[in-house]
Write an enzyme that holds these catalytic residues in place. Sequence first.
Site, PDB file in Angstrom:
ATOM      1  N   ASP A  31      -3.142   2.208   5.902  1.00 17.26           N
ATOM      2  CA  ASP A  31      -3.156   2.167   7.545  1.00 17.26           C
ATOM      3  C   ASP A  31      -4.219   2.032   8.137  1.00 17.26           C
ATOM      4  O   ASP A  31      -5.527   2.268   7.700  1.00 17.26           O
ATOM      5  CB  ASP A  31      -2.581   3.695   8.042  1.00 17.26           C
ATOM      6  CG  ASP A  31      -2.494   3.432   9.488  1.00 17.26           C
ATOM      7  OD1 ASP A  31      -1.755   3.299   9.474  1.00 17.26           O
ATOM      8  OD2 ASP A  31      -2.186   5.044  10.444  1.00 17.26           O
ATOM      9  N   GLY A  32      -4.685   1.373   9.393  1.00 17.18           N
ATOM     10  CA  GLY A  32      -5.758   0.911  10.001  1.00 17.18           C
ATOM     11  C   GLY A  32      -5.971  -0.264  10.277  1.00 17.18           C
ATOM     12  O   GLY A  32      -7.450  -0.743  10.632  1.00 17.18           O
ATOM     13  N   GLY A  34      -4.875  -2.845  12.350  1.00 18.36           N
ATOM     14  CA  GLY A  34      -4.307  -2.608  14.247  1.00 18.36           C
ATOM     15  C   GLY A  34      -6.366  -2.014  14.024  1.00 18.36           C
ATOM     16  O   GLY A  34      -6.907  -3.125  15.250  1.00 18.36           O
ATOM     17  N   TRP A  36      -9.222  -1.882  12.777  1.00 18.50           N
ATOM     18  CA  TRP A  36     -10.151  -2.727  11.941  1.00 18.50           C
ATOM     19  C   TRP A  36     -10.444  -3.792  12.895  1.00 18.50           C
ATOM     20  O   TRP A  36     -11.713  -4.082  13.067  1.00 18.50           O
ATOM     21  CB  TRP A  36     -10.281  -2.730  10.240  1.00 18.50           C
ATOM     22  CG  TRP A  36     -11.028  -3.877   9.635  1.00 18.50           C
ATOM     23  CD1 TRP A  36     -11.797  -3.483   8.253  1.00 18.50           C
ATOM     24  CD2 TRP A  36     -10.834  -5.364   9.399  1.00 18.50           C
ATOM     25  NE1 TRP A  36     -12.009  -4.751   7.931  1.00 18.50           N
ATOM     26  CE2 TRP A  36     -11.983  -5.705   8.410  1.00 18.50           C
ATOM     27  CE3 TRP A  36     -10.339  -5.582   9.517  1.00 18.50           C
ATOM     28  CZ2 TRP A  36     -12.869  -6.614   8.660  1.00 18.50           C
ATOM     29  CZ3 TRP A  36     -10.197  -7.682   9.478  1.00 18.50           C
ATOM     30  CH2 TRP A  36     -11.607  -8.106   8.740  1.00 18.50           C
ATOM     31  N   HIS A  48      -4.447  -7.467   9.649  1.00 15.10           N
ATOM     32  CA  HIS A  48      -3.098  -7.600   8.385  1.00 15.10           C
ATOM     33  C   HIS A  48      -3.242  -8.387   7.147  1.00 15.10           C
ATOM     34  O   HIS A  48      -3.743  -7.971   5.726  1.00 15.10           O
ATOM     35  CB  HIS A  48      -1.981  -7.811   9.060  1.00 15.10           C
ATOM     36  CG  HIS A  48      -0.941  -6.407   9.613  1.00 15.10           C
ATOM     37  ND1 HIS A  48      -1.716  -5.401   9.375  1.00 15.10           N
ATOM     38  CD2 HIS A  48      -0.468  -6.437  10.785  1.00 15.10           C
ATOM     39  CE1 HIS A  48      -0.749  -4.489  10.669  1.00 15.10           C
ATOM     40  NE2 HIS A  48      -0.810  -5.356  11.867  1.00 15.10           N
ATOM     41  N   SER A  76       7.509   0.051   7.101  1.00 17.38           N
ATOM     42  CA  SER A  76       8.471   1.937   6.976  1.00 17.38           C
ATOM     43  C   SER A  76       9.072   1.519   8.144  1.00 17.38           C
ATOM     44  O   SER A  76       9.118   0.213   8.720  1.00 17.38           O
ATOM     45  CB  SER A  76       7.644   2.478   7.949  1.00 17.38           C
ATOM     46  OG  SER A  76       7.853   2.606   9.321  1.00 17.38           O
ATOM     47  N   THR A  77      10.267   2.397   7.916  1.00 13.29           N
ATOM     48  CA  THR A  77      12.072   1.886   8.667  1.00 13.29           C
ATOM     49  C   THR A  77      11.477   1.709   9.956  1.00 13.29           C
ATOM     50  O   THR A  77      12.174   1.338  10.692  1.00 13.29           O
ATOM     51  CB  THR A  77      12.871   2.538   8.712  1.00 13.29           C
ATOM     52  OG1 THR A  77      12.148   4.067   8.628  1.00 13.29           O
ATOM     53  CG2 THR A  77      12.818   2.540   6.969  1.00 13.29           C
ATOM     54  N   ARG A  82       7.634  -2.098  16.454  1.00  9.14           N
ATOM     55  CA  ARG A  82       6.763  -3.238  16.735  1.00  9.14           C
ATOM     56  C   ARG A  82       6.817  -4.107  17.069  1.00  9.14           C
ATOM     57  O   ARG A  82       8.471  -4.681  16.918  1.00  9.14           O
ATOM     58  CB  ARG A  82       5.752  -3.253  15.714  1.00  9.14           C
ATOM     59  CG  ARG A  82       4.724  -1.994  14.868  1.00  9.14           C
ATOM     60  CD  ARG A  82       3.974  -2.380  13.978  1.00  9.14           C
ATOM     61  NE  ARG A  82       3.666  -1.523  13.766  1.00  9.14           N
ATOM     62  CZ  ARG A  82       2.013  -0.664  12.903  1.00  9.14           C
ATOM     63  NH1 ARG A  82       1.489  -2.082  12.793  1.00  9.14           N
ATOM     64  NH2 ARG A  82       1.915   0.417  12.911  1.00  9.14           N
ATOM     65  N   LEU A 142       0.713  -1.936 -15.044  1.00  5.85           N
ATOM     66  CA  LEU A 142       1.208  -1.501 -13.773  1.00  5.85           C
ATOM     67  C   LEU A 142       1.845  -1.120 -13.122  1.00  5.85           C
ATOM     68  O   LEU A 142       2.537  -2.485 -13.566  1.00  5.85           O
ATOM     69  CB  LEU A 142      -0.377  -1.419 -13.181  1.00  5.85           C
ATOM     70  CG  LEU A 142      -0.204  -0.847 -11.725  1.00  5.85           C
ATOM     71  CD1 LEU A 142      -0.447   0.681 -11.541  1.00  5.85           C
ATOM     72  CD2 LEU A 142      -0.958  -1.115 -10.442  1.00  5.85           C
ATOM     73  N   ARG A 199      -4.441   8.811   2.258  1.00  3.03           N
ATOM     74  CA  ARG A 199      -3.351   7.686   3.838  1.00  3.03           C
ATOM     75  C   ARG A 199      -4.944   7.309   4.313  1.00  3.03           C
ATOM     76  O   ARG A 199      -6.175   7.855   4.231  1.00  3.03           O
ATOM     77  CB  ARG A 199      -3.559   8.738   4.185  1.00  3.03           C
ATOM     78  CG  ARG A 199      -2.904   7.922   5.625  1.00  3.03           C
ATOM     79  CD  ARG A 199      -2.107   8.871   7.106  1.00  3.03           C
ATOM     80  NE  ARG A 199      -1.827   7.821   7.678  1.00  3.03           N
ATOM     81  CZ  ARG A 199      -0.386   7.591   8.543  1.00  3.03           C
ATOM     82  NH1 ARG A 199       0.442   8.463   7.978  1.00  3.03           N
ATOM     83  NH2 ARG A 199      -0.443   6.802   9.310  1.00  3.03           N
ATOM     84  N   ARG A 205      -1.249  12.528   8.987  1.00  5.92           N
ATOM     85  CA  ARG A 205       0.242  12.885   8.979  1.00  5.92           C
ATOM     86  C   ARG A 205       1.067  12.296   7.571  1.00  5.92           C
ATOM     87  O   ARG A 205       0.177  11.627   7.033  1.00  5.92           O
ATOM     88  CB  ARG A 205       1.074  12.246  10.339  1.00  5.92           C
ATOM     89  CG  ARG A 205       0.593  10.892  10.476  1.00  5.92           C
ATOM     90  CD  ARG A 205       1.401  10.548  11.693  1.00  5.92           C
ATOM     91  NE  ARG A 205       0.817   9.530  12.720  1.00  5.92           N
ATOM     92  CZ  ARG A 205       0.184   9.425  13.555  1.00  5.92           C
ATOM     93  NH1 ARG A 205      -0.498  10.610  13.413  1.00  5.92           N
ATOM     94  NH2 ARG A 205      -0.719   8.405  14.460  1.00  5.92           N
TER      95      ARG A 205
HETATM   96  C1  IPE Z   1       2.398   4.120   7.957  1.00  6.84           C
HETATM   97  O1  IPE Z   1       1.196   3.590   8.887  1.00  6.84           O
HETATM   98  C2  IPE Z   1       2.980   2.802   8.179  1.00  6.84           C
HETATM   99  C3  IPE Z   1       2.751   2.287   6.885  1.00  6.84           C
HETATM  100  C4  IPE Z   1       1.601   2.362   6.663  1.00  6.84           C
HETATM  101  C5  IPE Z   1       3.313   0.575   6.218  1.00  6.84           C
HETATM  102  P1  IPE Z   1       1.587   3.656  10.574  1.00  6.84           P
HETATM  103  O2  IPE Z   1       1.185   3.496  11.542  1.00  6.84           O
HETATM  104  O3  IPE Z   1       3.296   2.934  10.694  1.00  6.84           O
HETATM  105  O4  IPE Z   1       2.433   5.701  10.672  1.00  6.84           O
HETATM  106  P2  IPE Z   1       1.553   6.444  11.775  1.00  6.84           P
HETATM  107  O5  IPE Z   1       2.575   5.377  13.543  1.00  6.84           O
HETATM  108  O6  IPE Z   1       0.610   6.159  12.522  1.00  6.84           O
HETATM  109  O7  IPE Z   1       2.650   7.416  12.041  1.00  6.84           O
HETATM  110  C1  IPE Z   2      -1.700  -0.615   8.658  1.00  5.17           C
HETATM  111  O1  IPE Z   2      -1.626  -0.980  10.221  1.00  5.17           O
HETATM  112  C2  IPE Z   2      -0.467  -1.396   8.003  1.00  5.17           C
HETATM  113  C3  IPE Z   2       1.431  -1.274   9.028  1.00  5.17           C
HETATM  114  C4  IPE Z   2       1.933  -0.258   9.383  1.00  5.17           C
HETATM  115  C5  IPE Z   2       1.812  -2.152   8.334  1.00  5.17           C
HETATM  116  P1  IPE Z   2      -1.698  -0.626  11.445  1.00  5.17           P
HETATM  117  O2  IPE Z   2      -0.891  -1.441  11.515  1.00  5.17           O
HETATM  118  O3  IPE Z   2      -0.697   0.484  11.421  1.00  5.17           O
HETATM  119  O4  IPE Z   2      -3.001  -0.166  12.283  1.00  5.17           O
HETATM  120  P2  IPE Z   2      -3.686   0.293  12.795  1.00  5.17           P
HETATM  121  O5  IPE Z   2      -2.990   2.272  12.443  1.00  5.17           O
HETATM  122  O6  IPE Z   2      -2.875   0.168  13.965  1.00  5.17           O
HETATM  123  O7  IPE Z   2      -4.815   0.550  13.371  1.00  5.17           O
HETATM  124 MG    MG Z   3      -0.897   2.807  11.887  1.00  2.00          MG
END
Ligand code: IPE
Ligand code: IPE
Ligand code: MG
Length: 254
Positions: A31-32, A34, A36, A48, A76-77, A82, A142, A199, A205
């Site tokens: 995660d993160g 966006g 970044w 991404h 994720s589902t 988005r 792996l 995470r 979460r």
């Molecule tokens: C979890 O990240 C799903 C993936 C990393 C693919 P999200 O960015 O979708 O999670 P929430 O919305 O912050 O819970």
């Molecule tokens: C995780 O990064 C990648 C996916 C969920 C596919 P995010 O796109 O959720 O990045 P943030 O949480 O918005 O920074």
């Molecule tokens: Mg996210």
Amino acid sequence: MLERDGAMGQQRAFTERPEAGLPRHIAIIMDGNGRWAKKRRLPRTMGHRAGMNALEEIVRACNDMGVQVLTVYAFSTENWKRPADEVSFLMQLLLEYMKKKLRELHEEKVKIRLLGDSEGIPEPQREAIAEAVALTADNTGLILNIALNYGARREILRACQMVAQRVRAGELKPEDITEADVEAQLFTAGLPDPDLLIRTGGEMRVSNYLLWQIAYAEVVVTDVLWPDFGRPQLLAAVDEYWRRDRRFGGLGKN
Ligand code: IPE
Ligand code: IPE
Ligand code: MG
């Protein structure tokens, strides 16, 4: 099935605490991306793309260390909510990753598996994954589980439905259903549960990830954003894992 040639040897060379052992299975919520990108005033899509490079490094690091299973949350589902252009960029990126990296992953003996509902995945991506799964099926390195169109509640529900079908067929009585019967229907059937759940991006979460399998996983949340997560950060997470006292409901060592 999960015994790997030389894995124990590598493990001993790598760790200063062989008694603690390596996590056999590491699960990551990547995660993160966006945030970044936002920090750099770039479009989210660039985050991404940078995240894809981080994934490459972490797959190689886990393979080198002798970790048996790496499960990464790619989509994720719930991520279908988005904007359409972000979803299609992510899907394109997956194709690109498969096209560019499949041969290399295969040479490194990585075995690719899909965790998620393949019916909900667009045709080109579904085909690319099926090709990767088939090509790498006999690899002994792996195991890389890609959680794509994955949601843990849906996975558990699907498992319940399959167990219910066995009951209807007269193979099993409701009172005889065991945890193993449910586990056998999960996407991770036959694999050890994650020992370590990482995470990135700092959120406390689990976002519908591996809810059954992480029952006793050690959780490490880091503020590092996924594109900045590399080998040193992975080693720091494993180090943190070593410092934990896993009690599994018992009384532990201390
Ligand atoms: C979890 O990240 C799903 C993936 C990393 C693919 P999200 O960015 O979708 O999670 P929430 O919305 O912050 O819970
Ligand atoms: C995780 O990064 C990648 C996916 C969920 C596919 P995010 O796109 O959720 O990045 P943030 O949480 O918005 O920074
Ligand atoms: Mg996210």
